[in-house]
Motif scaffolding. Structure first.
Motif, PDB file in Angstrom:
ATOM      1  N   MET A  17      -5.231   8.862 -59.171  1.00 52.55           N
ATOM      2  CA  MET A  17      -5.483   7.553 -58.550  1.00 52.55           C
ATOM      3  C   MET A  17      -6.968   7.215 -58.498  1.00 52.55           C
ATOM      4  O   MET A  17      -7.376   6.105 -58.830  1.00 52.55           O
ATOM      5  N   GLU A  36     -16.447  14.286 -56.616  1.00 55.73           N
ATOM      6  CA  GLU A  36     -15.413  15.321 -56.735  1.00 55.73           C
ATOM      7  C   GLU A  36     -15.845  16.570 -55.978  1.00 55.73           C
ATOM      8  O   GLU A  36     -16.982  16.684 -55.529  1.00 55.73           O
ATOM      9  N   GLU A  95      -2.656  14.245 -50.676  1.00 56.21           N
ATOM     10  CA  GLU A  95      -1.984  13.673 -49.506  1.00 56.21           C
ATOM     11  C   GLU A  95      -1.765  14.717 -48.397  1.00 56.21           C
ATOM     12  O   GLU A  95      -0.638  15.155 -48.152  1.00 56.21           O
ATOM     13  N   LYS A 100      -7.681  14.927 -45.479  1.00 50.81           N
ATOM     14  CA  LYS A 100      -8.205  13.555 -45.379  1.00 50.81           C
ATOM     15  C   LYS A 100      -9.138  13.458 -44.173  1.00 50.81           C
ATOM     16  O   LYS A 100     -10.194  12.835 -44.226  1.00 50.81           O
ATOM     17  N   ASN A 120      -6.530   5.726 -49.669  1.00 55.79           N
ATOM     18  CA  ASN A 120      -5.480   5.312 -50.604  1.00 55.79           C
ATOM     19  C   ASN A 120      -4.158   6.017 -50.282  1.00 55.79           C
ATOM     20  O   ASN A 120      -3.257   6.081 -51.111  1.00 55.79           O
TER      21      ASN A 120
HETATM   22  N1  LIG Z   1      -0.169   9.557 -57.823  1.00 54.59           N
HETATM   23  C1  LIG Z   1       0.369   8.436 -57.385  1.00 54.59           C
HETATM   24  O1  LIG Z   1       1.293   7.882 -58.004  1.00 54.59           O
HETATM   25  C2  LIG Z   1      -0.168   7.783 -56.146  1.00 54.59           C
HETATM   26  C3  LIG Z   1       0.063   6.408 -55.953  1.00 54.59           C
HETATM   27  C4  LIG Z   1      -0.478   5.776 -54.840  1.00 54.59           C
HETATM   28  C5  LIG Z   1      -1.215   6.520 -53.938  1.00 54.59           C
HETATM   29  N2  LIG Z   1      -1.396   7.863 -54.134  1.00 54.59           N
HETATM   30  C6  LIG Z   1      -2.205   8.583 -53.135  1.00 54.59           C
HETATM   31  O2  LIG Z   1      -3.504   8.752 -53.674  1.00 54.59           O
HETATM   32  C7  LIG Z   1      -4.068   9.967 -53.193  1.00 54.59           C
HETATM   33  C8  LIG Z   1      -4.489  10.822 -54.368  1.00 54.59           C
HETATM   34  O3  LIG Z   1      -3.365  11.108 -55.165  1.00 54.59           O
HETATM   35  P1  LIG Z   1      -3.489  11.558 -56.689  1.00 54.59           P
HETATM   36  O4  LIG Z   1      -2.134  11.506 -57.258  1.00 54.59           O
HETATM   37  O5  LIG Z   1      -4.596  10.826 -57.352  1.00 54.59           O
HETATM   38  O6  LIG Z   1      -3.911  13.097 -56.497  1.00 54.59           O
HETATM   39  P2  LIG Z   1      -4.603  14.073 -57.562  1.00 54.59           P
HETATM   40  O7  LIG Z   1      -4.245  15.442 -57.150  1.00 54.59           O
HETATM   41  O8  LIG Z   1      -4.328  13.621 -58.961  1.00 54.59           O
HETATM   42  O9  LIG Z   1      -6.177  13.849 -57.311  1.00 54.59           O
HETATM   43  C9  LIG Z   1      -6.849  14.253 -56.143  1.00 54.59           C
HETATM   44  C10 LIG Z   1      -8.275  14.584 -56.506  1.00 54.59           C
HETATM   45  O10 LIG Z   1      -8.992  14.833 -55.305  1.00 54.59           O
HETATM   46  C11 LIG Z   1      -9.912  15.886 -55.570  1.00 54.59           C
HETATM   47  N3  LIG Z   1     -10.302  16.493 -54.289  1.00 54.59           N
HETATM   48  C12 LIG Z   1      -9.618  17.389 -53.547  1.00 54.59           C
HETATM   49  N4  LIG Z   1     -10.329  17.694 -52.434  1.00 54.59           N
HETATM   50  C13 LIG Z   1     -11.486  16.989 -52.494  1.00 54.59           C
HETATM   51  C14 LIG Z   1     -12.608  16.877 -51.646  1.00 54.59           C
HETATM   52  N5  LIG Z   1     -12.681  17.569 -50.510  1.00 54.59           N
HETATM   53  N6  LIG Z   1     -13.619  16.075 -52.016  1.00 54.59           N
HETATM   54  C15 LIG Z   1     -13.554  15.365 -53.169  1.00 54.59           C
HETATM   55  N7  LIG Z   1     -12.499  15.422 -54.014  1.00 54.59           N
HETATM   56  C16 LIG Z   1     -11.477  16.218 -53.675  1.00 54.59           C
HETATM   57  C17 LIG Z   1      -9.166  16.818 -56.486  1.00 54.59           C
HETATM   58  O11 LIG Z   1     -10.050  17.655 -57.206  1.00 54.59           O
HETATM   59  C18 LIG Z   1      -8.409  15.848 -57.373  1.00 54.59           C
HETATM   60  O12 LIG Z   1      -9.115  15.509 -58.547  1.00 54.59           O
HETATM   61  C19 LIG Z   1      -3.018  10.599 -52.286  1.00 54.59           C
HETATM   62  O13 LIG Z   1      -3.257  10.215 -50.959  1.00 54.59           O
HETATM   63  C20 LIG Z   1      -1.733   9.979 -52.782  1.00 54.59           C
HETATM   64  O14 LIG Z   1      -0.731   9.926 -51.782  1.00 54.59           O
HETATM   65  C21 LIG Z   1      -0.905   8.500 -55.222  1.00 54.59           C
END
Ligand SMILES: NC(=O)c1ccc[n+]([C@@H]2O[C@H](COP(=O)([O-])OP(=O)(O)OC[C@H]3O[C@@H](n4cnc5c(N)ncnc54)[C@H](O)[C@@H]3O)[C@@H](O)[C@H]2O)c1
Length: 503
Positions: A17, A36, A95, A100, A120
């Motif tokens: 995302m 990151e 999530e 968070k 998000n």
């Molecule tokens: N994937 C979906 O379809 C979707 C859709 C809408 C919302 N979301 C929400 O978006 C958020 C992210 O989901 P995603 O699917 O992109 O997850 P993801 O696992 O693909 O990405 C999360 C990223 O966060 C990074 N991260 C972890 N801890 C960190 C920190 N302390 N500081 C900085 N970066 C850090 C990780 O290295 C990773 O690259 C979640 O809250 C999820 O619920 C996801």
């Protein structure tokens, strides 16, 4: 960008995302800082950005110069301190509330006091995140859909603590980025997931109860419900772990047992079968099955018994002398009994109304199935079997219906068959949401069209299908299940009584 009060925006977490959101912001000509957790993750984030914009170049939707300009606008870092001069930061880390909260504590420390901080999150409470910061008035939810560069919907969430201006400023940004903001309060699942996941979980429960098969439920919702894909294909695409997580979060707030994850979902997740991403979930993806070409069967003779119009989907039908018919469709119980006496011994008998009582009264209960067409102009026929339907009769009915060019699906003789049993509870939830004032009709309809790919929003769909029909189906579902949430929403009954559509 005109109308936008943010000029430098941070994105924390460049996964699925976050990378998409960073790209959207940079395409909107904003300066972006992408953060990151470590160098490896940062390189993966850079890879996501290069791949996604590279794909756009290959498809001719972006020039190489355009791609370079977008990537140049995104500064990548592992140092939260680089967010110090951002006026908006969007968090997109995994999530987990503890994670968070940790990230927001850090943002609270490094960001300017007037900066707006957004999450998000799909299903966590924005309020829970807000109260863990020293600036709860500046915290909003900004829920993009996957893939962010493509999906037009963004749910913008304000809590009871958020200051008026923050939500409006974020909604204006979303509009300027070419997307549609839907502004709502902080309830688990917001609009789109709250409505979508109730439906998906009900489909899983229907499978679990042996009401119909995975393939028949998927085909029914695609062909008869007009959806881009069926519920099991969609759950596999979303990821069953995500489905479980979202349902748990919604259930924790709603305490509605319809949101308690269906056991089959937990079983698959525990087994590591998470859907497309692991090669198996409800379906297996490793060895795609060869589609069997349907044999060309001659068009059967279809007879119709009873007063009233024959279902349009049947095409040309015979009336009167039914002795030559392969399939006899009776419009009511009396017509079925008369037709059963005249029909060939090998004819399949079908009734469009309630099935079991008519089957028993017909004198030939083993030969009788229910036949239901949920939409006059969609080629789906639901074939309902009862406890007395003979072996092979549903197969013969399905073959006859297929030879008419319709898609047959089978189910047990239960209220609403498949399509109505799945769509009216979803539509009722939307009506209840409207009645409670959580979101207006435009927002609810936009959320489901733009966020979930529905061809029509639920409020408009209720008016299209007819509110009296909705109330009748819901009453039948309620009578069968005694499930309180299936009783028609008071708003529906009020509109039926007033003779006014919802819109
Ligand atoms: N994937 C979906 O379809 C979707 C859709 C809408 C919302 N979301 C929400 O978006 C958020 C992210 O989901 P995603 O699917 O992109 O997850 P993801 O696992 O693909 O990405 C999360 C990223 O966060 C990074 N991260 C972890 N801890 C960190 C920190 N302390 N500081 C900085 N970066 C850090 C990780 O290295 C990773 O690259 C979640 O809250 C999820 O619920 C996801």
């Amino acid at each position: 960008m005109s109308g936008v009060s943010f000029s430098k925006v941070g994105v924390v977490g460049l996964g699925t995302m976050g990378a998409g959101i960073a790209e959207v912001l940079a395409r909107g000509e904003l300066a972006v800082v992408g953060i990151e957790i470590n160098r490896d993750a940062l390189e993966r984030g850079r890879g996501h950005l290069e791949k996604s914009t590279g794909r756009a170049v290959k498809r001719g939707r972006l020039t190489e110069d355009g791609q370079r300009a977008i990537l140049d606008r995104i500064a990548l870092s592992t140092d939260f301190g680089d967010l110090a001069d951002c006026d908006l930061v969007i968090e997109a880390v995994p999530e987990r509330l503890d994670l968070k909260r940790k990230v927001f504590a850090e943002l609270d420390r490094v960001c300017r006091a007037d900066a707006v901080l957004a999450t998000n999150t799909s299903s966590l409470s924005v309020t829970d995140i807000a109260v863990s910061t020293g600036r709860p008035t500046k915290i909003v939810g900004v829920h993009f859909f996957n893939p962010a560069p493509v999906m037009k919907l963004v749910e913008v969430i304000g809590t009871v603590l958020t200051e008026d201006g923050a939500v409006g400023r974020v909604a204006d940004l979303v509009t300027a980025l070419g997307k549609t903001p839907v502004v709502i309060g902080d309830r688990a699942g917001f609009v789109a997931n709250r409505l979508l996941f109730g439906y998906l979980n009900q489909a899983a429960g229907m499978l679990e109860a042996g009401h119909a098969t995975r393939d028949d439920i998927d085909a029914a919702m695609k062909v008869g419900g007009g959806l881009p894909m069926g519920p099991f294909t969609l759950m596999d695409l979303i990821g069953l772990d995500t489905c479980l997580e979202v349902l748990e979060a919604i259930y924790a707030e709603s305490r509605d047992r319809r949101h308690a994850p269906a056991p089959v979902l937990r079983e698959l997740v525990t087994a590591g079968l998470l859907g497309r991403k692991t090669g198996r979930g409800f379906y297996s993806y490793d060895a795609p099955a060869e589609a069997e070409a349907p044999a060309d069967a001659p068009r059967p003779v279809v007879g119709v018994a009873g007063d009233g119009d024959a279902p349009a989907a049947l095409g040309e039908v015979v009336r009167g002398d039914l002795s030559g018919a392969d399939l006899i469709v009776a419009l009511d119980e009396k017509a079925l009994a008369e037709a059963a006496a005249a029909a060939r011994p090998d004819a399949v008998l079908a009734v469009t109304g309630p099935v079991i009582a008519a089957a028993v009264a017909s004198g030939r209960p083993a030969d009788v199935v229910g036949l239901h067409f949920p939409e006059a102009d969609r080629p789906l026929a639901e074939i309902a079997t009862t406890v007395v339907t003979g072996e092979g009769v549903a197969d013969r009915a399905a073959a006859l219906v297929a030879a008419l060019g319709l898609t047959p699906v089978r189910c047990r003789d239960r209220a609403g068959h498949i399509v109505d049993a799945l769509r009216f509870p979803y539509l009722n939830d939307a009506a209840a949401m409207l009645g409670a004032g959580y979101a207006d009709a435009d927002s609810i309809d936009a959320a489901m069209r733009l966020g979930c790919g529905y061809p029509i929003g639920p409020i408009a769909d209720l008016d299209r299908l007819g509110l009296d029909r909705a109330v009748a189906v819901l009453n039948a579902l309620y009578a069968e299940t005694r499930e309180p949430a299936l009783a028609p929403a008071p708003l529906l009954e009020e509109h039926v009584t007033a003779g006014r559509p919802l819109r």
